[in-house]
Motif scaffolding. Structure first.
Motif, PDB file in Angstrom:
ATOM      1  N   LYS A 165      -5.721  -2.932   7.966  1.00  0.00           N
ATOM      2  CA  LYS A 165      -4.295  -3.186   7.798  1.00  0.00           C
ATOM      3  C   LYS A 165      -3.776  -2.472   6.555  1.00  0.00           C
ATOM      4  O   LYS A 165      -4.494  -2.328   5.567  1.00  0.00           O
ATOM      5  N   TRP A 166      -2.514  -2.036   6.650  1.00  0.00           N
ATOM      6  CA  TRP A 166      -1.836  -1.420   5.514  1.00  0.00           C
ATOM      7  C   TRP A 166      -0.441  -2.031   5.414  1.00  0.00           C
ATOM      8  O   TRP A 166       0.235  -2.226   6.427  1.00  0.00           O
ATOM      9  N   THR A 167       0.002  -2.309   4.219  1.00  0.00           N
ATOM     10  CA  THR A 167       1.319  -2.907   4.021  1.00  0.00           C
ATOM     11  C   THR A 167       2.316  -1.855   3.541  1.00  0.00           C
ATOM     12  O   THR A 167       1.942  -0.820   2.974  1.00  0.00           O
ATOM     13  N   SER A 168       3.606  -2.131   3.785  1.00  0.00           N
ATOM     14  CA  SER A 168       4.659  -1.222   3.329  1.00  0.00           C
ATOM     15  C   SER A 168       5.978  -1.981   3.234  1.00  0.00           C
ATOM     16  O   SER A 168       6.134  -3.058   3.812  1.00  0.00           O
ATOM     17  N   ASP A 169       6.919  -1.403   2.504  1.00  0.00           N
ATOM     18  CA  ASP A 169       8.248  -1.987   2.404  1.00  0.00           C
ATOM     19  C   ASP A 169       9.078  -1.707   3.658  1.00  0.00           C
ATOM     20  O   ASP A 169       9.987  -2.466   3.986  1.00  0.00           O
ATOM     21  N   LEU A 170       8.762  -0.603   4.350  1.00  0.00           N
ATOM     22  CA  LEU A 170       9.485  -0.242   5.562  1.00  0.00           C
ATOM     23  C   LEU A 170       8.532   0.440   6.535  1.00  0.00           C
ATOM     24  O   LEU A 170       7.744   1.296   6.134  1.00  0.00           O
ATOM     25  N   VAL A 171       8.610   0.052   7.790  1.00  0.00           N
ATOM     26  CA  VAL A 171       7.873   0.729   8.851  1.00  0.00           C
ATOM     27  C   VAL A 171       8.883   1.477   9.714  1.00  0.00           C
ATOM     28  O   VAL A 171       9.891   0.909  10.144  1.00  0.00           O
ATOM     29  N   VAL A 172       8.607   2.754   9.963  1.00  0.00           N
ATOM     30  CA  VAL A 172       9.485   3.592  10.779  1.00  0.00           C
ATOM     31  C   VAL A 172       8.778   3.892  12.093  1.00  0.00           C
ATOM     32  O   VAL A 172       7.705   4.506  12.108  1.00  0.00           O
ATOM     33  N   ALA A 173       9.373   3.428  13.196  1.00  0.00           N
ATOM     34  CA  ALA A 173       8.820   3.699  14.521  1.00  0.00           C
ATOM     35  C   ALA A 173       9.311   5.066  14.977  1.00  0.00           C
ATOM     36  O   ALA A 173      10.497   5.262  15.234  1.00  0.00           O
ATOM     37  N   ALA A 174       8.383   6.022  15.056  1.00  0.00           N
ATOM     38  CA  ALA A 174       8.703   7.378  15.497  1.00  0.00           C
ATOM     39  C   ALA A 174       7.748   7.786  16.610  1.00  0.00           C
ATOM     40  O   ALA A 174       7.376   8.945  16.733  1.00  0.00           O
ATOM     41  N   SER A 175       7.390   6.810  17.411  1.00  0.00           N
ATOM     42  CA  SER A 175       6.346   6.995  18.425  1.00  0.00           C
ATOM     43  C   SER A 175       6.901   7.137  19.826  1.00  0.00           C
ATOM     44  O   SER A 175       6.161   7.022  20.799  1.00  0.00           O
ATOM     45  N   GLY A 176       8.200   7.393  19.972  1.00  0.00           N
ATOM     46  CA  GLY A 176       8.791   7.538  21.286  1.00  0.00           C
ATOM     47  C   GLY A 176       9.176   6.191  21.879  1.00  0.00           C
ATOM     48  O   GLY A 176       8.953   5.139  21.279  1.00  0.00           O
ATOM     49  N   ALA A 177       9.746   6.238  23.088  1.00  0.00           N
ATOM     50  CA  ALA A 177      10.293   5.023  23.686  1.00  0.00           C
ATOM     51  C   ALA A 177       9.275   4.128  24.374  1.00  0.00           C
ATOM     52  O   ALA A 177       9.348   2.913  24.250  1.00  0.00           O
ATOM     53  N   PRO A 178       8.324   4.666  25.145  1.00  0.00           N
ATOM     54  CA  PRO A 178       7.384   3.781  25.829  1.00  0.00           C
ATOM     55  C   PRO A 178       6.219   3.385  24.933  1.00  0.00           C
ATOM     56  O   PRO A 178       6.041   3.930  23.845  1.00  0.00           O
ATOM     57  N   GLY A 179       5.420   2.432  25.371  1.00  0.00           N
ATOM     58  CA  GLY A 179       4.192   2.107  24.669  1.00  0.00           C
ATOM     59  C   GLY A 179       4.220   0.781  23.941  1.00  0.00           C
ATOM     60  O   GLY A 179       5.210   0.048  23.931  1.00  0.00           O
ATOM     61  N   LYS A 180       3.101   0.476  23.289  1.00  0.00           N
ATOM     62  CA  LYS A 180       2.912  -0.813  22.635  1.00  0.00           C
ATOM     63  C   LYS A 180       3.891  -1.034  21.492  1.00  0.00           C
ATOM     64  O   LYS A 180       4.416  -2.141  21.313  1.00  0.00           O
ATOM     65  N   VAL A 181       4.148   0.001  20.705  1.00  0.00           N
ATOM     66  CA  VAL A 181       5.045  -0.149  19.561  1.00  0.00           C
ATOM     67  C   VAL A 181       6.440  -0.557  20.034  1.00  0.00           C
ATOM     68  O   VAL A 181       7.058  -1.474  19.497  1.00  0.00           O
ATOM     69  N   ALA A 182       6.919   0.121  21.077  1.00  0.00           N
ATOM     70  CA  ALA A 182       8.244  -0.191  21.617  1.00  0.00           C
ATOM     71  C   ALA A 182       8.306  -1.616  22.147  1.00  0.00           C
ATOM     72  O   ALA A 182       9.290  -2.331  21.931  1.00  0.00           O
ATOM     73  N   ASP A 238       0.826  -1.210   0.000  1.00  0.00           N
ATOM     74  CA  ASP A 238       0.000   0.000   0.000  1.00  0.00           C
ATOM     75  C   ASP A 238       0.860   1.260   0.000  1.00  0.00           C
ATOM     76  O   ASP A 238       0.515   2.264  -0.623  1.00  0.00           O
ATOM     77  N   PHE A 239       1.994   1.200   0.725  1.00  0.00           N
ATOM     78  CA  PHE A 239       2.900   2.351   0.813  1.00  0.00           C
ATOM     79  C   PHE A 239       4.345   1.853   0.749  1.00  0.00           C
ATOM     80  O   PHE A 239       4.640   0.715   1.102  1.00  0.00           O
ATOM     81  N   ASP A 240       5.243   2.732   0.323  1.00  0.00           N
ATOM     82  CA  ASP A 240       6.669   2.416   0.398  1.00  0.00           C
ATOM     83  C   ASP A 240       7.125   2.469   1.856  1.00  0.00           C
ATOM     84  O   ASP A 240       7.829   1.577   2.333  1.00  0.00           O
ATOM     85  N   ILE A 241       6.746   3.541   2.547  1.00  0.00           N
ATOM     86  CA  ILE A 241       7.128   3.737   3.947  1.00  0.00           C
ATOM     87  C   ILE A 241       5.894   4.099   4.759  1.00  0.00           C
ATOM     88  O   ILE A 241       5.128   4.991   4.374  1.00  0.00           O
ATOM     89  N   ILE A 242       5.714   3.416   5.874  1.00  0.00           N
ATOM     90  CA  ILE A 242       4.689   3.796   6.854  1.00  0.00           C
ATOM     91  C   ILE A 242       5.408   4.250   8.119  1.00  0.00           C
ATOM     92  O   ILE A 242       6.326   3.577   8.605  1.00  0.00           O
ATOM     93  N   ILE A 243       4.988   5.380   8.645  1.00  0.00           N
ATOM     94  CA  ILE A 243       5.612   5.974   9.825  1.00  0.00           C
ATOM     95  C   ILE A 243       4.606   5.991  10.961  1.00  0.00           C
ATOM     96  O   ILE A 243       3.485   6.484  10.796  1.00  0.00           O
ATOM     97  N   ILE A 244       4.986   5.457  12.101  1.00  0.00           N
ATOM     98  CA  ILE A 244       4.130   5.470  13.281  1.00  0.00           C
ATOM     99  C   ILE A 244       4.579   6.624  14.166  1.00  0.00           C
ATOM    100  O   ILE A 244       5.632   6.563  14.807  1.00  0.00           O
ATOM    101  N   GLY A 245       3.813   7.697  14.197  1.00  0.00           N
ATOM    102  CA  GLY A 245       4.145   8.858  15.012  1.00  0.00           C
ATOM    103  C   GLY A 245       4.377  10.093  14.177  1.00  0.00           C
ATOM    104  O   GLY A 245       5.136  10.070  13.206  1.00  0.00           O
ATOM    105  N   GLY A 246       3.732  11.198  14.575  1.00  0.00           N
ATOM    106  CA  GLY A 246       3.813  12.422  13.784  1.00  0.00           C
ATOM    107  C   GLY A 246       4.591  13.547  14.438  1.00  0.00           C
ATOM    108  O   GLY A 246       4.332  14.718  14.170  1.00  0.00           O
ATOM    109  N   GLY A 247       5.575  13.211  15.294  1.00  0.00           N
ATOM    110  CA  GLY A 247       6.459  14.217  15.862  1.00  0.00           C
ATOM    111  C   GLY A 247       7.538  14.609  14.876  1.00  0.00           C
ATOM    112  O   GLY A 247       7.495  14.245  13.694  1.00  0.00           O
ATOM    113  N   PRO A 248       8.566  15.348  15.337  1.00  0.00           N
ATOM    114  CA  PRO A 248       9.631  15.782  14.416  1.00  0.00           C
ATOM    115  C   PRO A 248      10.317  14.638  13.687  1.00  0.00           C
ATOM    116  O   PRO A 248      10.630  14.770  12.500  1.00  0.00           O
ATOM    117  N   ALA A 249      10.564  13.515  14.366  1.00  0.00           N
ATOM    118  CA  ALA A 249      11.242  12.395  13.705  1.00  0.00           C
ATOM    119  C   ALA A 249      10.388  11.815  12.591  1.00  0.00           C
ATOM    120  O   ALA A 249      10.864  11.575  11.476  1.00  0.00           O
TER     121      ALA A 249
END
Length: 407
Positions: free
Chosen positions: A142-159, A4-15
């Motif tokens: 669900k959405w698919t991607s070639d790369l997932v970028v975790a930009a959601s900070g250190a704590p939480g489910k993603v981490a 669905d996407f080349d890159i999916i990013i989790i988190g909309g902060g500066p990173a």
């Protein structure tokens, strides 16, 4: 099957926004999933180092409306030093104070204009198949991607799912901030009070700050490292009140404009990458232990993974981890080891005197506090860093055994 996407990013902060801007401008099909609503605020000190300004310039972000900062005012007891940010180097000769609500909104708008699709109020989690992250899910979608970028900070489910949580045997920081009105809201210096003490008079490895926003208010806050004596008993709200009383007359501050808000500053990550994913910014533990700053590292790490992905998606994740390690690990490791030393009150007091004792040492402190140093830094600052990294590396077992009692 086409993703669905080349890159999916989790988190909309500066990173996350920096990753999206760089990748989308390079032609990638990018999505950001941000669990908060559009225009959300983020608890932060709001200060931008010259390094962060340089990264924003690389992203071609319009900085015309930000409140520029020309230097740092360091206070240690009766000693005060006002130091200009260095000119003629790698980074611009100024920093800024830009509230996170405004900064993040501006960056996300730039990401959207570059072509990234932004899903607000959507909590996305990594979708893992046979040990590889293949996309994200939110509820039944669900959405698919070639790369997932975790930009959601250190704590939480993603981490927890990716294993990027902080290393529990390493130091971390805590901080608290609020806003106050002050006639000095347009001051062009960040102010850092280095000789802070808690309610029992114990010296704190950390600092109190006044970061003028230029809009009638000042970001007032205090941060401390977990290596300090009595850390577990430290009350951040009390510490914030102590600092406010300390600067109240000089800054002519009014009452708190909002309830002080606290947050934790992880300074490590167990992993930064894996099959189909990388972590950037805070999620990768990229926070300077000596000042708690990480926005500049967030922007740089986001741009880096995008450039590497655009160059070669297959090698991007591993190359990213290698380059980040070469660029930052030595400096960040040295800062964490040094934090064990200054956790001892006697060493901290001596260290503060040295840090502002003369112009050379003050300039060194400025470079560390301004995130102007990393493993590639030339000159005296770079040499001192490399020597400190080796010396503290040898002393690391002793530092850990003799760390200050946190109870």
């Amino acid at each position: 099957m086409v993703a669905d996407f080349d890159i999916i990013i989790i988190g909309g902060g500066p990173a996350g926004a920096a990753t999206a801007i760089q990748a989308a401008r390079g032609g990638a099909n990018v999505a950001i999933f941000e669990k908060a609503a559009e225009g959300r605020d983020k608890v932060c000190g709001d200060g931008l180092t010259p390094r962060a300004i340089g990264a924003l310039q690389d992203l071609d972000i319009d900085l015309s409306g930000v409140h520029k900062i020309t230097g740092l005012r360091m206070i240690a007891g009766k000693t005060r030093r006002e130091l200009k940010w260095p000119s003629g180097g790698t980074f611009p000769p100024y920093g800024a104070v830009w509230t996170r609500k405004e900064l993040d909104s501006h960056l996300l708008e730039a990401a959207s204009e570059a072509g990234a699709k932004i899903f607000y109020q959507t909590e996305a989690l990594p979708e893992i198949e046979n040990g590889r992250v293949v996309g994200v899910s939110s509820g039944a979608e669900k959405w698919t991607s070639d790369l997932v970028v975790a930009a959601s900070g250190a704590p939480g489910k993603v981490a927890r799912m990716l294993g990027t949580e902080r290393k529990t045997d390493e130091p971390y920081g805590i901080a608290i901030r609020t806003y106050v009105e002050s006639p000095r809201h347009a001051d062009e210096y960040l102010e850092a009070s280095l000789a802070m003490r808690d309610s029992d008079g114990t010296p704190i490895p950390g600092y109190g700050w006044m970061f003028p926003t230029g809009n009638g208010t000042v970001n007032l806050g205090v941060g401390a490292l977990s290596t300090m004596k009595g850390f577990r008993k430290l009350n951040l709200n009390t510490l914030c009140d102590i600092y406010r009383d300390l600067i109240a007359d000089e800054w002519e501050v009014g009452p708190y404009l909002e309830k002080p808000r606290a947050w934790r500053l992880p300074m490590t990550a167990q992993k930064r990458n894996g099959l189909g994913w990388v972590a950037v910014g805070d999620a990768a533990g990229l926070i300077n232990p000596m000042n708690g700053e990480g926005i500049d590292y967030s922007l740089e790490s986001g741009m880096l993974i995008s450039d590497l992905f655009l160059e070669n998606p297959q090698t991007a994740s591993d190359n990213y981890d290698k380059i980040i390690g070469e660029r930052f690990d030595g400096f960040l490791r040295t800062g964490r080891r040094f934090s064990y030393l200054i956790g001892h009150p006697l060493i901290l007091r001596s260290g503060l005197r040295i840090a502002v004792a003369n112009q050379f040492m003050a300039n060194m402190t400025l470079q560390v506090m301004g995130n102007l140093v990393d493993n590639s830094t030339p000159g005296a600052a770079g040499r001192v860093l490399r020597i400190a990294d080796k010396t503290l590396g040898v002393a690391d077992p002793l530092l850990r055994r003799t760390k200050a009692k946190q109870n």
